[in-house]
Design an enzyme around this catalytic site. Structure first.
Site, PDB file in Angstrom:
ATOM      1  N   SER A   1      -1.806  24.991  42.918  1.00 18.07           N
ATOM      2  CA  SER A   1      -0.786  25.231  43.930  1.00 18.07           C
ATOM      3  C   SER A   1       0.461  25.731  43.221  1.00 18.07           C
ATOM      4  O   SER A   1       0.633  25.482  42.014  1.00 18.07           O
ATOM      5  CB  SER A   1      -0.455  23.927  44.679  1.00 18.07           C
TER       6      SER A   1
ATOM      7  N   TYR B   1       2.751  14.910  44.779  1.00 18.81           N
ATOM      8  CA  TYR B   1       1.857  16.059  44.898  1.00 18.81           C
ATOM      9  C   TYR B   1       2.102  17.048  43.763  1.00 18.81           C
ATOM     10  O   TYR B   1       1.163  17.585  43.177  1.00 18.81           O
ATOM     11  CB  TYR B   1       2.068  16.732  46.254  1.00 18.81           C
TER      12      TYR B   1
END
Length: 260
Positions: A145, A158
């Site tokens: 990501s 995250y």
């Protein structure tokens, strides 16, 4: 599209996709199947992957569902032992939980994110690496990501997990230098799927929708799947080390153009 770089004479190459029950994983499975791969669909939700396998089979593709939790090392080892061969592994299983600041975040959420985004990638990669190497032309894909490249407030857990996934890809590429295995990392920015933001906001549909408010065209699961499939189907000597893909409206993790 070029001829598949992983196809031995007379054999259909096999691609394993983790987290194939929805979103980017399901879209990637569809596109790899259309590209000529026999796709092994893995995810915890057995009903979802069985339905997807039926859809792909009806369309004339080869697809096999296998219920699997990548955080369960023994289960991953059993799965790997069940395969005759493996040419491609797409480490897609992952997810985010919560947006609390570091000062008040629940360690259980961080642990859960680390388990699936980092340890899950480790389990699947370690278990399938012998088969990928034995194929003579293997590919490992790590779906990280842009969170794995730059941080932002409320994303600590995250971001930490996706930094871990990024480091796995980077380190593995160094360690496999000279071996017949490519390591590709795809790092998407803002992607609008049916479940990611809803899960992150613990089922709050309104908060999930606010993430994409005013953004004319966030990326879709198909956009990312197309990118993954393109990278995998490059000629064998071409390794896409790291590809960052964002919607045009997103200049960075914290700068997004929103229309009124």
């Amino acid at each position: 599209m070029n001829a598949l770089p992983h196809t031995p004479a007379g054999e259909t190459p096999i691609a394993v996709v983790t987290g194939a029950s929805s979103g980017i994983g399901a879209a990637t499975a569809r596109q790899l199947a259309a590209a000529g791969y026999r796709v092994i669909l893995t995810a915890r939700r057995k009903d979802r992957i069985e339905a997807l396998a039926a859809e792909l089979t009806e369309a004339g593709h080869e697809a096999v569902p296998y219920a699997l939790d990548v955080t369960d090392r023994a289960a991953v080892a059993t799965f790997a032992a069940s395969l005759d061969r493996c040419d491609v592994l797409v480490n897609n299983a992952g997810g985010a939980l919560g947006t609390e600041p570091v000062s008040s975040a629940d360690p259980a959420d961080w642990r859960a994110m680390f388990e699936v985004n980092v340890i899950g990638v480790l389990h699947a990669t370690q278990a399938l690496l012998p088969a990928l190497t034995a194929s003579g032309d293997g590919t490992v894909v790590v779906l990280s990501s842009t969170a794995g490249l730059a941080t932002y407030e409320g994303g600590g857990g995250y971001v930490a997990a996706k930094h871990g996934a990024h480091v796995i890809a980077e380190t593995l590429r160094l360690e496999l230098s000279g071996q017949p295995v490519r390591v590709i990392e795809i790092a998407p920015g803002m992607v609008k799927t049916a479940e990611f933001a809803v899960t992150r906001f613990r089922g709050d549909e309104e908060k999930a929708a606010s993430v994409y408010a005013g953004v004319a065209e966030p990326l879709t699961a198909d956009d990312v799947a197309d990118t993954i499939t393109w990278a995998i189907t490059r000629p064998s000597h071409v390794n896409v080390d790291l590809l960052v893909v964002r919607p045009r409206a997103q200049a960075s993790n914290y700068k997004v153009h929103r229309e009124s």
